[in-house]
Design a protein around this motif. Structure first.
Motif, PDB file in Angstrom:
ATOM      1  N   ALA A   1       2.615  -6.041   4.262  1.00 15.86           N
ATOM      2  CA  ALA A   1       2.149  -5.596   5.572  1.00 15.86           C
ATOM      3  C   ALA A   1       2.799  -4.281   6.247  1.00 15.86           C
ATOM      4  N   VAL A   2       4.295  -4.750   5.923  1.00 14.52           N
ATOM      5  CA  VAL A   2       5.242  -3.333   6.654  1.00 14.52           C
ATOM      6  C   VAL A   2       4.720  -1.901   6.452  1.00 14.52           C
ATOM      7  N   HIS A   3       4.702  -2.426   4.495  1.00 11.98           N
ATOM      8  CA  HIS A   3       3.977  -0.253   4.834  1.00 11.98           C
ATOM      9  C   HIS A   3       3.070  -0.363   4.838  1.00 11.98           C
TER      10      HIS A   3
ATOM     11  N   LEU B   1       6.328  -4.513  14.871  1.00 11.42           N
ATOM     12  CA  LEU B   1       5.436  -5.520  13.582  1.00 11.42           C
ATOM     13  C   LEU B   1       6.174  -7.106  13.681  1.00 11.42           C
ATOM     14  N   PHE B   2       5.366  -7.957  14.350  1.00 13.44           N
ATOM     15  CA  PHE B   2       6.117  -8.987  14.434  1.00 13.44           C
ATOM     16  C   PHE B   2       5.706  -9.692  13.128  1.00 13.44           C
ATOM     17  N   GLN B   3       6.324 -10.744  12.458  1.00  6.36           N
ATOM     18  CA  GLN B   3       6.142 -11.597  11.776  1.00  6.36           C
ATOM     19  C   GLN B   3       6.882 -12.520  11.714  1.00  6.36           C
ATOM     20  N   LEU B   4       6.385 -13.858  11.825  1.00  3.77           N
ATOM     21  CA  LEU B   4       7.204 -14.740  11.826  1.00  3.77           C
ATOM     22  C   LEU B   4       6.951 -15.921  10.338  1.00  3.77           C
ATOM     23  N   LEU B   5       8.456 -15.312   9.930  1.00  4.84           N
ATOM     24  CA  LEU B   5       9.419 -16.002   8.301  1.00  4.84           C
ATOM     25  C   LEU B   5       8.721 -17.475   8.779  1.00  4.84           C
ATOM     26  N   VAL B   6       8.018 -18.178   7.861  1.00  3.01           N
ATOM     27  CA  VAL B   6       8.746 -19.535   7.704  1.00  3.01           C
ATOM     28  C   VAL B   6       9.483 -20.134   6.698  1.00  3.01           C
ATOM     29  N   GLY B   7       9.843 -21.382   6.392  1.00  4.63           N
ATOM     30  CA  GLY B   7      10.126 -21.650   5.361  1.00  4.63           C
ATOM     31  C   GLY B   7      12.746 -21.504   5.525  1.00  4.63           C
TER      32      GLY B   7
ATOM     33  N   SER C   1      -6.850  -1.895   5.758  1.00  8.13           N
ATOM     34  CA  SER C   1      -6.943  -1.392   4.897  1.00  8.13           C
ATOM     35  C   SER C   1      -5.760  -1.116   3.577  1.00  8.13           C
ATOM     36  N   ALA C   2      -4.727  -0.995   3.588  1.00  6.45           N
ATOM     37  CA  ALA C   2      -4.115  -0.917   3.150  1.00  6.45           C
ATOM     38  C   ALA C   2      -3.281  -1.811   2.760  1.00  6.45           C
ATOM     39  N   LEU C   3      -3.310  -3.595   3.683  1.00  4.72           N
ATOM     40  CA  LEU C   3      -2.653  -4.208   3.745  1.00  4.72           C
ATOM     41  C   LEU C   3      -3.891  -4.831   1.967  1.00  4.72           C
TER      42      LEU C   3
ATOM     43  N   GLU D   1       7.227 -13.691   0.099  1.00  8.31           N
ATOM     44  CA  GLU D   1       7.823 -11.816   0.302  1.00  8.31           C
ATOM     45  C   GLU D   1       6.607 -10.524   0.314  1.00  8.31           C
ATOM     46  N   LYS D   2       6.195 -10.977  -0.849  1.00 14.36           N
ATOM     47  CA  LYS D   2       5.968 -10.154  -1.284  1.00 14.36           C
ATOM     48  C   LYS D   2       4.674  -9.391  -0.171  1.00 14.36           C
TER      49      LYS D   2
END
Length: 142
Positions: free
Chosen positions: A129-131, A62-68, A105-107, A123-124
């Motif tokens: 998304a990871v979960h 799972l790739f996430q682009l974290l901005v900030g 569905s979980a997301l 962050e939550k």
């Protein structure tokens, strides 16, 4: 900055032929190229913050682009799935669809729950998304 990795080591029951240092270096170089390509794709598509990639019986990411902060970072959550001997696999058809459906569905459920609690995106939602992806992978390999 390099990718953040949430990866348990592959289990000892996973089949892996003996690999030399050159094989490992080549795999690491290919992995770095793949991560760079995903980062470029996510940056070109700002409406997409996450990209889940499954690879059959191999690992899933799972790739996430974290901005900030100063610059966007690419978080990479990598999952090494347990080895299942081919003779024990009944039928893998639909596993990818199952992973996608359960993850989405979980997301959506986790996002609705967070909104009811008055939480803002951030962050939550990244943790949700990871979960959600972990739940999707569990359902797909059940």
């Amino acid at each position: 900055m390099g990718p953040l990795v949430d990866a348990p080591a592959p289990s000892s029951s996973s089949p892996s032929p003996p690999r030399g240092k050159e094989d490992e270096e080549a795999e690491e170089a290919e992995d770095a190229r793949f991560c760079a390509a995903v980062r470029r794709w996510l940056q070109r598509h700002p409406h997409v913050r996450r990209l889940a990639v499954t690879s059959g019986p191999l690992r899933a990411r799972l790739f996430q682009l974290l901005v900030g902060g100063r610059a966007p970072r690419l978080a990479v959550h990598s999952y090494h799935l347990p080895f299942i001997p081919p003779q024990e696999v009944v039928n893998p058809i639909g596993a990818g669809d199952t992973c996608s459906a359960v993850t989405l569905s979980a997301l959506l459920a986790l996002r609705a729950e967070a909104q009811q609690q008055g939480c803002e995106e951030g962050e939550k939602e990244d943790a949700a998304a990871v979960h959600a992806f972990r739940l999707g992978l569990a359902a797909a390999t059940a």
